[in-house]
Design a protein around this motif. Structure first.
Motif, PDB file in Angstrom:
ATOM      1  N   GLY A 271       0.787  -1.231   0.000  1.00  0.00           N
ATOM      2  CA  GLY A 271       0.000   0.000   0.000  1.00  0.00           C
ATOM      3  C   GLY A 271       0.820   1.282   0.000  1.00  0.00           C
ATOM      4  O   GLY A 271       0.273   2.390   0.077  1.00  0.00           O
ATOM      5  N   VAL A 272       2.133   1.161  -0.104  1.00  0.00           N
ATOM      6  CA  VAL A 272       3.008   2.344  -0.069  1.00  0.00           C
ATOM      7  C   VAL A 272       3.692   2.510  -1.428  1.00  0.00           C
ATOM      8  O   VAL A 272       4.338   1.578  -1.918  1.00  0.00           O
ATOM      9  N   GLU A 273       3.558   3.693  -2.005  1.00  0.00           N
ATOM     10  CA  GLU A 273       4.147   3.937  -3.322  1.00  0.00           C
ATOM     11  C   GLU A 273       5.650   4.164  -3.213  1.00  0.00           C
ATOM     12  O   GLU A 273       6.113   4.864  -2.314  1.00  0.00           O
ATOM     13  N   ILE A 274       6.398   3.587  -4.165  1.00  0.00           N
ATOM     14  CA  ILE A 274       7.847   3.788  -4.204  1.00  0.00           C
ATOM     15  C   ILE A 274       8.151   4.841  -5.275  1.00  0.00           C
ATOM     16  O   ILE A 274       7.861   4.652  -6.453  1.00  0.00           O
ATOM     17  N   LYS A 275       8.752   5.936  -4.848  1.00  0.00           N
ATOM     18  CA  LYS A 275       9.107   7.010  -5.776  1.00  0.00           C
ATOM     19  C   LYS A 275      10.590   6.949  -6.088  1.00  0.00           C
ATOM     20  O   LYS A 275      11.365   6.257  -5.417  1.00  0.00           O
ATOM     21  N   SER A 276      10.985   7.722  -7.104  1.00  0.00           N
ATOM     22  CA  SER A 276      12.398   7.752  -7.475  1.00  0.00           C
ATOM     23  C   SER A 276      13.196   8.634  -6.519  1.00  0.00           C
ATOM     24  O   SER A 276      12.735   9.701  -6.116  1.00  0.00           O
ATOM     25  N   MET A 277      14.385   8.185  -6.166  1.00  0.00           N
ATOM     26  CA  MET A 277      15.251   8.959  -5.267  1.00  0.00           C
ATOM     27  C   MET A 277      15.559  10.331  -5.871  1.00  0.00           C
ATOM     28  O   MET A 277      15.819  11.283  -5.131  1.00  0.00           O
ATOM     29  N   ASP A 278      15.510  10.413  -7.216  1.00  0.00           N
ATOM     30  CA  ASP A 278      15.752  11.701  -7.883  1.00  0.00           C
ATOM     31  C   ASP A 278      14.712  12.750  -7.494  1.00  0.00           C
ATOM     32  O   ASP A 278      14.973  13.954  -7.560  1.00  0.00           O
ATOM     33  N   ASP A 279      13.540  12.285  -7.107  1.00  0.00           N
ATOM     34  CA  ASP A 279      12.458  13.224  -6.777  1.00  0.00           C
ATOM     35  C   ASP A 279      12.405  13.569  -5.295  1.00  0.00           C
ATOM     36  O   ASP A 279      11.479  14.258  -4.854  1.00  0.00           O
ATOM     37  N   LEU A 280      13.401  13.100  -4.536  1.00  0.00           N
ATOM     38  CA  LEU A 280      13.365  13.300  -3.079  1.00  0.00           C
ATOM     39  C   LEU A 280      13.307  14.778  -2.696  1.00  0.00           C
ATOM     40  O   LEU A 280      12.427  15.206  -1.937  1.00  0.00           O
ATOM     41  N   GLU A 281      14.226  15.576  -3.253  1.00  0.00           N
ATOM     42  CA  GLU A 281      14.263  16.995  -2.864  1.00  0.00           C
ATOM     43  C   GLU A 281      12.976  17.721  -3.212  1.00  0.00           C
ATOM     44  O   GLU A 281      12.455  18.495  -2.399  1.00  0.00           O
ATOM     45  N   SER A 282      12.463  17.487  -4.411  1.00  0.00           N
ATOM     46  CA  SER A 282      11.232  18.191  -4.789  1.00  0.00           C
ATOM     47  C   SER A 282      10.070  17.706  -3.916  1.00  0.00           C
ATOM     48  O   SER A 282       9.196  18.494  -3.552  1.00  0.00           O
TER      49      SER A 282
END
Lengths: 229, 229
Positions: free
Chosen positions: A128-139
């Motif tokens: 149930g938890v979405e995995i995002k790209s580490m590149d998008d961490l700061e934004s």
DNA sequence: TAGATTGTTAATCGATTAACAATC
DNA sequence: TAGATTGTTAATCGATTAACAATC
């Protein structure tokens, strides 16, 4: 209740009190004295009373503590009602184990999402938890308030990721990597778990116990010889 | 070196010393003073000297400590050269994470095998480690000496498995389940990791920091008003 | 009321640190 | 030799516990 200084040890004991009180509550128990609790916890009754006494008068003289009250109070002291927002960095083995098994909500936290560098899992949903790209961490951090980061990246990436987190307003880092992170005083708060420390502590104690057992055996053997003489 | 009592805190610091000294060694550093080490660790120089002084004279007056020597000494104190034998119970998410990622040999342990109840993984090999059936645990313990058990079973099974381990000569339990295990004094040694305790500690400190920041802001605002009056 | 147990102070205990002689 | 730093004792600091008044 007064303004005496609260020791670090007291704070470290609170989660343990809470854990055992929850187990007692689950077993149907309603009330407990500091003596009975001390036998479960291995902490002296005055210690328990003193610890709790820092935060208020939760007991009832002659009876003890009402478990639902004291559970609520400790949860409150620990800030569990704030619904702290957490993100998880690094969805390798350890990260995935926490994502799938650790019940953040049970401790008053909500896990917003995970981050990883592996394109094969970025975009997927785990438990149930979405995995995002580490590149998008700061934004992501710029647009969302995050209280706590659960750090499970490889040790080589730990410091760099911790810096990004600290610079972008994250309040606490739960560091589960196999290294220590040091940050400037007054910046983000870090809990360095460093699991292997506990394993080495066990190793030391096993060695010492073997040594003590050996000494005792020798002493007994000597006594027996003396008696028979 | 003398017979002064060694405190629990000292033992708990040793693995941390070792970790940082290994990092320093890896970076090519050969020698370090207690002052320099204190800045890395956040532990006072006399504390470091006193801690080490329990076990021998490892430094050289006027120079500091030779890193290879002190690493070897701490490893020795922690019993790392005994090659303790470990088994892992429960190959769910956390167990698998340790099987695949945790470098037991790096800490002087050798992981003999894993145990699980799931017939689908019993008989398989994970990261070079064979998974046996939990049904065979007792007979395995009867035939093999095991120093340490890494406990990763579900919380509901934790106590029962711990009892089997304790009754069959296991010396230490590294308890990674989400519950505490209590054993009789003098029996097996248990390290209750209880990860969530650290998360709750973070929550408390975040709450307190926010509160302190707020108080400081108010104080500053009041001062500014007074100045402008 | 009598018995039990809290909350809190004062006393104790133990851990940390200051200080310095020893010495590399 | 002078400077630096350890190893260790004595002093300090802080945490735990004993004790007991308060009171349910």
């Amino acid at each position: 209740m007064n303004k005496r200084k609260i020791s670090e040890n007291t704070i470290r004991r609170l989660p343990r009190y809470l854990h055992h009180l929850s187990e007692l509550a689950a077993s149907g128990k309603k009330c407990i004295s500091s003596l009975e609790l001390s036998q479960i916890l291995g902490i002296s009754p005055p210690q328990i009373r003193y610890d709790l006494g820092h935060f208020g008068e939760f007991g009832r003289k002659g009876y003890g503590y009402y478990i639902p009250t004291i559970r609520k109070e400790i949860s409150r002291i620990l800030g569990m009602r704030y619904g702290y927002k957490a993100i998880l960095l690094g969805c390798g083995n350890i990260g995935r184990a926490l994502l799938c098994n650790f019940d953040f909500s049970n401790y008053g936290f909500s896990l917003l999402c995970g981050f990883d560098t592996n394109p094969e899992i970025v975009g997927t949903v785990l438990n149930g938890v979405e995995i995002k790209s580490m590149d998008d961490l700061e934004s992501y951090l710029a647009e969302n308030h995050v209280d706590i980061a659960v750090l499970c990246v490889p040790r080589t990436a730990a410091r760099a990721v911790a810096d990004i987190l600290a610079e972008n307003g994250v309040e606490g880092i739960w560091n589960l990597t196999d290294t220590y992170i040091a940050v400037p005083q007054g910046s983000v708060i870090v809990e360095n778990v460093h699991l292997s420390d506990g394993l080495l502590w066990l190793g030391y104690n096993i060695k010492e116990k073997a040594y003590e057992d050996e000494k005792r055996k020798l002493r007994l053997a000597r006594q027996r010889t003396e008696v028979s003489e």
